[in-house]
Design an enzyme around this catalytic site. Sequence first.
Site, PDB file in Angstrom:
ATOM      1  CG  HIS A  58      -0.258   0.100   2.526  1.00 24.39           C
ATOM      2  ND1 HIS A  58       0.292   1.265   3.022  1.00 24.39           N
ATOM      3  CD2 HIS A  58       0.002  -0.846   3.463  1.00 24.39           C
ATOM      4  CE1 HIS A  58       0.830   1.041   4.206  1.00 24.39           C
ATOM      5  NE2 HIS A  58       0.679  -0.241   4.493  1.00 24.39           N
ATOM      6  CG  ASP A  99      -0.835 -20.795  12.001  1.00 22.11           C
ATOM      7  OD1 ASP A  99      -0.684 -21.046  13.205  1.00 22.11           O
ATOM      8  OD2 ASP A  99      -0.141 -21.303  11.093  1.00 22.11           O
ATOM      9  CB  SER A 105       1.042  -3.691   5.174  1.00 29.38           C
ATOM     10  OG  SER A 105       2.063  -2.807   5.586  1.00 29.38           O
TER      11      SER A 105
END
Length: 442
Positions: A249, A376, A391
């Site tokens: 991003h 998980d 990210s």
Amino acid sequence: MNRTASIRRKIGIVLVLFLCLAASSGPIRHYAAFPDELRLFEGQSKRLHYAMPVHAQGSLDPQVAVVNGANREHFPVDLNKPLSIESKNSGVTKLKLRLFGKIPFKTVKLQVVPDLRVVPGGQTIGVKVKSAGIMVVGHHLIRTSPETRMSPGEEAKLRLGDLIVEINGQPLNDVSKVAALAEQAGKSNVPLDLVVQRGKSRFRTQLKPAFDLEDKVWRLGLYIRNSAAGVGTLTFYAPDQGVYGALGHVITDMDTQTPIVVGDGQILQSNVLSISKSQNGEPGEKRANFVKEGKTLGSVERNTSFGIFGKMRELPDHGLHQKPVPVAFAEEVEEGPAEILTVVNGQKVEKFNIQIVHVAKQTSPATKGMVIRITDPRLLERTGGIVQGMSGSPIIQKGKLVGAVTHVFVNDPTSGYGCYIEWMLQDAGIVLQPNQTTSKAV
């Protein structure tokens, strides 16, 4: 008249039932799902299935791909059996199917692009960037008389997020030099000539510094900044091209929330010290520092909607993958199990299970390509889900790099968005297109 209308209604009902049955039948469903365009990497194969009890004649450029092992332009096809398409060389061609060898039935545009493999990342990296100018992040009121406070920058129509790229005809992105320019212009009573970038457009304006009676200095009446720093995750390194992609991003200024136009920057080795766990309504974060030796791994040349990109001199240590893996086209990504690679302690990259719960059909670059959910239990226990600094974590599905983690859902930190790796590769300068020199239609 009533009898005629009744017959028409019955015929209409029968036709509707027939169409419903036809639409729900296997062959019609298979035909509707059969693609009009198909993309493959060199050496990749694909199986298509019509499930229709008819024979057809097929044609395809055998230099680009072959069907069912038939290394020739024209070949018979049993549409009741799967078609196995094996790509050979980069190029564009058309797979044409004709019923009984005469009636046009289906044409599929086939694009074969050069094979591409990249090294998945997952390492936490430090990011330092300088903007391609001086960013306006606020207005500052100056006392110019006992009764008056004003901001010269505001009077010059400068807005938050504007980028001052030139002062008096000289490119400038060094904040430390602005005070001297302001003093010189103020003492000589000559306004500064500015070139300002606002979004994608540029304009000129003049700014006359004002003398601050309180601090006894000349000021512009602006809060300015030219750099930013933080941590994120490396997504991939393309060894053949020498480039990388990270974050997934855009980097924005923390005050103005506008994208930073990068002048230059570096990525560095980083070390995760601790994790602030995510909770509903409160995303957590990685707490990390730059490794002491401050080893520069690469440059930052672009800052886009899909992350940061540049040249990489050296791959960070501790990666799970030392060898390149295949990448996936956007249309190859499926709902179902996958994995992410990320760091939650120190510099060790670990693999964690996720579920891709939704994929968006995208034929051109767009963010929010997929919705993912952390499944998980180890990662949920240690982080509470997706945290800031995660990210850019690469998403692997069926042995291919398919995308990167980009955002967390604030009200459900176990879930978030991911982008397709194809768009990140494109912003890194790697375009997945066939070599047109071998293109042929038959």
